[in-house]
Design an enzyme around this catalytic site. Structure first.
Site, PDB file in Angstrom:
ATOM      1  N   GLU A 169     -35.703  16.497   5.001  1.00  0.00           N
ATOM      2  CA  GLU A 169     -37.362  16.587   6.427  1.00  0.00           C
ATOM      3  C   GLU A 169     -37.963  15.505   6.200  1.00  0.00           C
ATOM      4  O   GLU A 169     -38.722  15.412   5.573  1.00  0.00           O
ATOM      5  CB  GLU A 169     -38.061  18.199   6.584  1.00  0.00           C
ATOM      6  CG  GLU A 169     -36.711  19.235   6.225  1.00  0.00           C
ATOM      7  CD  GLU A 169     -36.039  19.533   8.507  1.00  0.00           C
ATOM      8  OE1 GLU A 169     -36.846  18.572   9.142  1.00  0.00           O
ATOM      9  OE2 GLU A 169     -35.776  19.667   8.671  1.00  0.00           O
ATOM     10  N   CYS A 179     -26.165  19.101  29.906  1.00  0.00           N
ATOM     11  CA  CYS A 179     -25.506  17.840  30.077  1.00  0.00           C
ATOM     12  C   CYS A 179     -24.376  17.670  29.358  1.00  0.00           C
ATOM     13  O   CYS A 179     -22.931  17.758  29.604  1.00  0.00           O
ATOM     14  CB  CYS A 179     -25.515  16.906  31.013  1.00  0.00           C
ATOM     15  SG  CYS A 179     -26.192  15.858  29.009  1.00  0.00           S
TER      16      CYS A 179
END
Length: 194
Positions: A96, A155
């Site tokens: 992170e 998609c």
């Protein structure tokens, strides 16, 4: 912990370097970081892992991937703590990285110049599709950059954006699937954000 001369000799023989693993949320960045760090441990290298103290989503003292793989880590307040705590090891892992301060590139460069292999994982872009925190500088100075992609939930194409599902303009909003979803460029653009 005391280190003998052989440890330091082996570290200097390996040479220092900076590796960056970046991409969108849910792309496998932390999974790849853990994989590389475990391989270093198998090679019997001295490894230390760091994460921002503010990231307590899965565990306070472990780096945990979305697949629930984990590795012990040391939470730190800022990047200067990494320089202090990671200067006597052979491999430093940082998760992170986008949440760290702007001194992180300097810290990583110092460690690499001392012969430490530094492996960094972080988001390269924020939810607005803009470069995130110290990541651009880290990518520029790294010997290797691996960009990983999630799967677009709309998609199925490779996703490089972290689309924020909840209404908030704050740059840092810790969250998971309830707050973000990975999207490709076209599906991200459908909502007029790029």
């Amino acid at each position: 912990m005391l280190f003998n001369e052989d440890v330091f000799k082996r570290r200097s023989e390996l040479g220092g370097s900076i590796e960056v693993v970046c991409g969108s949320m849910f792309s496998g960045k932390t999974e790849e970081l853990i994989r590389r760090l475990r391989r270093a441990q198998i090679a019997r290298l001295n490894v230390e892992i760091f994460k921002p103290r503010t990231d307590t989503r899965y565990h306070e003292t472990e780096v945990v991937s979305h697949n629930q793989n984990s590795i012990p880590s040391t939470p730190v307040e800022n990047s200067s703590a990494i320089l202090l705590l990671g200067s006597h090891v052979q491999v430093v892992g940082i998760d992170e990285a986008q949440f760290f301060d702007d001194e992180l590139p300097y810290v990583c460069n110092r460690l690499a110049n001392k012969g430490v292999r530094v492996i960094i994982a972080g988001l390269d872009m924020d939810f607005q599709g803009k470069p995130f925190g110290p990541m651009p500088a880290l990518m520029a100075m790294a010997e290797s950059v691996t960009k990983v992609h999630a799967v677009c939930v709309r998609c199925g194409n490779p996703a490089l954006y972290s689309y924020r599902l909840v209404p908030s303009d704050t740059k840092i909003l810790l969250g998971e699937k309830e707050s973000y979803e990975p999207r490709c460029r076209q599906c991200y653009e459908l909502d007029g954000l790029v």
